[in-house]
Design an enzyme around this catalytic site. Structure first.
Site, PDB file in Angstrom:
ATOM      1  N   HIS A  24      -1.087  12.569  43.108  1.00  0.00           N
ATOM      2  CA  HIS A  24       0.079  11.898  43.666  1.00  0.00           C
ATOM      3  C   HIS A  24      -0.088  10.383  43.561  1.00  0.00           C
ATOM      4  O   HIS A  24      -1.172   9.864  43.806  1.00  0.00           O
ATOM      5  CB  HIS A  24       0.253  12.241  45.155  1.00  0.00           C
ATOM      6  CG  HIS A  24       0.809  13.608  45.381  1.00  0.00           C
ATOM      7  ND1 HIS A  24       0.564  14.304  46.546  1.00  0.00           N
ATOM      8  CD2 HIS A  24       1.592  14.398  44.627  1.00  0.00           C
ATOM      9  CE1 HIS A  24       1.178  15.469  46.476  1.00  0.00           C
ATOM     10  NE2 HIS A  24       1.808  15.548  45.320  1.00  0.00           N
ATOM     11  N   GLU A  75      -2.457  13.675  53.555  1.00  0.00           N
ATOM     12  CA  GLU A  75      -3.485  13.531  52.528  1.00  0.00           C
ATOM     13  C   GLU A  75      -3.936  12.080  52.506  1.00  0.00           C
ATOM     14  O   GLU A  75      -3.373  11.238  53.219  1.00  0.00           O
ATOM     15  CB  GLU A  75      -2.955  13.982  51.155  1.00  0.00           C
ATOM     16  CG  GLU A  75      -1.765  13.183  50.646  1.00  0.00           C
ATOM     17  CD  GLU A  75      -1.122  13.791  49.402  1.00  0.00           C
ATOM     18  OE1 GLU A  75      -1.127  15.021  49.248  1.00  0.00           O
ATOM     19  OE2 GLU A  75      -0.601  13.013  48.580  1.00  0.00           O
TER      20      GLU A  75
END
Lengths: 380, 291
Positions: free
Chosen positions: B249, B210
């Site tokens: 995150h 990511e």
């Protein structure tokens, strides 16, 4: 439970206070919040001063947030212009008036958390005053990056290596060594992600003085550094979501996105875009979200004016699809008027969740791809 | 074979008496994982789902010398100490589920683990599963099926999504490792790729990255440098993420020109990794490679 993220970039004046506590010399300064204070500060500092807008966005200097004043009147004039103005999207609430420092040359010293090395890294350069990332790209040989073992800390030979890399000797080297040790201690003792002096000025009388301070504190360590806690005071989708306990990011489109888990929620945005839609936001309800949590998230987006279609994508692991379905239905019934909704769910208690949706006139999807296609089509 | 966890994995759960700790202990036992003990300071003598609780990891290991793995579900302020405690009891694999662990704590326990030749997975991760053998983590076990694809991922639910696609396409997984969504994590893509290289059961690897940091670019460089012998399929989440925004995150942020998805996709493509643009496409690429 998702804890709202606190912004813990420090203002320059907060960084300067920390510098002083760790024996890092800074040029004289006063923080002011109105014009009269600015005039007084410039008069007390005497002679030429620098007026600096206190904002957290990068690129302040280029945006006109740093100006030189020849006297108190000019400082007041500059402060009047800056205070209350908006600099790169951020309102200026305070300005710093500093004494003007004659600079012979500029150094760079910083400590960062290095993801790949999983350790602090000291960054040093004899060519300070510029963006260090840019300098590292264009002239990597002029930037030293030195890994520090966090269990051992900054060793004497590492300090010597930095000083020799910057070609410092004699009294200047002694000053720089003391500053580097102070900076590393500051970095560790305040749970920093970044502690940077740029520039570290060499004055004509061979003194080192920090004329700017950039410090970022680890959000996850704020529980043990309460002095860095910031009240969540913003407005808009992101601030409202934070108050409700979600992580959200506002985007330009018209399809509201709710997912569980950061990766899946990002993948959902990406899929919507791929299918020709445009996401209005990122909103992660986190793991194990219960009915009331989903209800709040759905309400937040359904009542947001830019959201035309709400797309909920849930992969049930510890999150139960029936809880999610109840939350969606409850929000949709009370505030959903006129807006369209697309739900994809899979995993724990999927059958029960789908039954609840169907009973309330919402057709559940099995496939993330088909659901994203549908959401994009509905928004057109 | 598989990697990291298998039938010879014996687990202690740190933070076992918490709501999450108890819930996942039950789920792991149900999956067949050998959870021998739990630890919560001050709660020694109790039991959770029939698993005895001890005050310290040292006591747990003394009573169950087979323990070789710890699952840490201790709240963030105390998670760092819990990991050090496991390492001091010579536990060789510590899986840290806890989110919001201070990065300075993570740097310390990860460096300490390296000195002690132990592995850390996480923090802020879903754990590791070898289907039909052992699940040390919080993932829904029924989505996984034993097979020949190794998965390494920075994400949780997105991994389940992709694992599910792989399962329904009849391939299955050897081991799935969630390395965690924090900026600083223990095992990274390269470490896990290296383990999969040596694992006979793994015939292909899926790398789920990511935005944020450069672990994906580093992995691409490793794949080229070592002439990685197994096919790798990639997926990068956050192609539509704006810069300077943390996407859930702690590690998922495009910042100061680093961590953008285009650079990751380019690096992986150039390394011969087949980068898919949807989770479903990950499975279809695998099917065509492994058919």
């Amino acid at each position: 439970m998702v804890i709202p993220e606190v912004s813990v970039k420090l203002y320059e004046y907060e960084g300067r206070e920390l510098f002083k506590r760790y024996g890092i010399p800074v040029n004289d300064y006063v923080v002011v919040r109105n014009v009269e204070e600015a005039r007084k500060a410039a008069d007390v500092l005497g002679g030429r001063t620098v007026v600096k807008a206190q904002v957290l966005v990068a690129g302040r200097g280029k945006a006109g947030g740093v100006k030189v004043a020849e006297n108190g009147d000019e400082a007041a004039e500059l402060a009047a212009k800056m205070l209350g103005s908006v600099l790169k999207g951020e309102k200026v609430e305070s300005v710093l008036v500093t004494s003007y420092t004659e600079i012979e040359s500029e150094l760079y010293l910083g400590v960062i958390v290095d993801r790949f090395k999983r350790s602090p890294v000291v960054i040093a350069s004899a060519e300070g005053g510029v963006e260090i990332e840019e300098l590292a790209r264009t002239s990597p040989r002029h930037v030293l990056k030195m890994e520090i073992n966090p269990l051992i800390g900054l060793a004497d030979h590492q300090v010597r290596r930095v000083l020799s890399f910057m070609k410092l000797s004699g009294d200047i080297a002694a000053q720089a060594g003391k500053i580097l040790r102070g900076l590393y201690r500051l970095f560790v003792e305040n749970d920093c992600e970044l502690a940077e002096i740029n520039p570290l000025a060499v004055t004509p009388d061979r003194k080192l003085v920090a004329v700017d301070a950039k410090i970022i504190i680890d959000e996850n360590a704020v529980f043990r550094r309460p002095e860095f806690r910031r009240p969540e005071s913003g407005s808009g989708l992101e601030a409202e979501a934070a108050r409700l306990g979600f992580t959200a990011v506002e985007l330009d489109g018209d399809i509201g996105i709710i997912g569980n888990g950061a990766g899946l929620t990002m993948a959902t945005m990406d899929m919507v875009k791929l299918k020709g839609g445009s996401p209005a936001n990122f909103l992660d309800v986190g793991g194990g979200a219960a009915e009331d949590v989903v209800d709040k998230a759905a309400r937040l987006l359904l009542t947001h004016p830019k959201v035309k279609v709400l797309f909920v994508n849930i992969l049930g692991g510890i999150t139960r699809c029936d809880e999610v379905a109840r939350g969606i239905v409850s929000a949709y019934r009370s505030v959903g008027g006129g807006k369209k909704i697309v739900v994809r769910m899979m995993g724990t208690n999927e059958e029960e969740g789908k039954r609840i949706l169907l009973e309330n006139g919402i057709l559940p999807f099995d496939s993330m791809e088909e659901a994203a296609e549908r959401a994009a089509a509905l928004a057109r | 074979m598989a990697i990291l966890v298998d039938r010879d994995t014996y687990v202690v759960v740190q933070g076992v008496t918490g709501r999450q700790g108890a819930f996942h202990t039950r789920a792991m036992l149900k999956y067949g994982t050998k959870v021998l003990a739990g630890v919560t300071p001050g709660k020694g003598g109790q039991n959770v789902e029939g698993v005895p609780v001890y005050d310290s990891v040292a006591e747990a290991v003394e009573n169950h010398p087979q323990i070789n793995t710890s699952l840490v579900m201790v709240p963030a302020p105390h998670a760092g100490d819990a990991v050090l405690e496991a390492l001091n009891s010579n536990i060789k694999l510590v899986v840290v589920i806890t989110e919001h662990v201070p990065v300075h704590d993570a740097m310390k326990f990860i460096n300490y683990a390296m000195l002690r030749n132990s592995h850390i997975i996480g923090p802020n991760c879903p754990g590791v599963i070898t289907p039909e053998a052992a699940k040390v983590g919080i993932m829904p076990g029924h989505i996984f099926k034993r097979g020949k694809v190794g998965i390494v991922s920075r994400s949780g639910t997105l991994t389940y999504e992709i694992a599910y696609q792989i399962t329904v396409n009849g391939l299955g997984q050897s081991t799935c490792v969630g390395i965690g969504g924090d900026p600083v994590v223990g095992l990274n893509f390269i470490d896990v790729l290296e383990m999969f290289r040596r694992d006979d059961e793994t015939e292909a690897v899926v790398l789920i990255g990511e935005i944020g940091g450069d672990l994906e670019e580093r992995a691409a460089e490793y794949i080229v440098r070592t002439r990685y012998p197994k096919p790798v399929v990639g997926y990068i989440a956050g192609r539509t993420a704006p810069p300077e925004k943390r996407m859930g995150h702690a590690g998922a942020i495009i910042s100061l020109g680093a961590g953008d998805p285009a650079s990751k996709i380019k690096a992986l493509n150039e390394a011969g990794v087949a980068v898919a643009s949807t989770p479903k496409e990950v499975a279809s690429k695998l099917v065509s490679i492994l058919k």
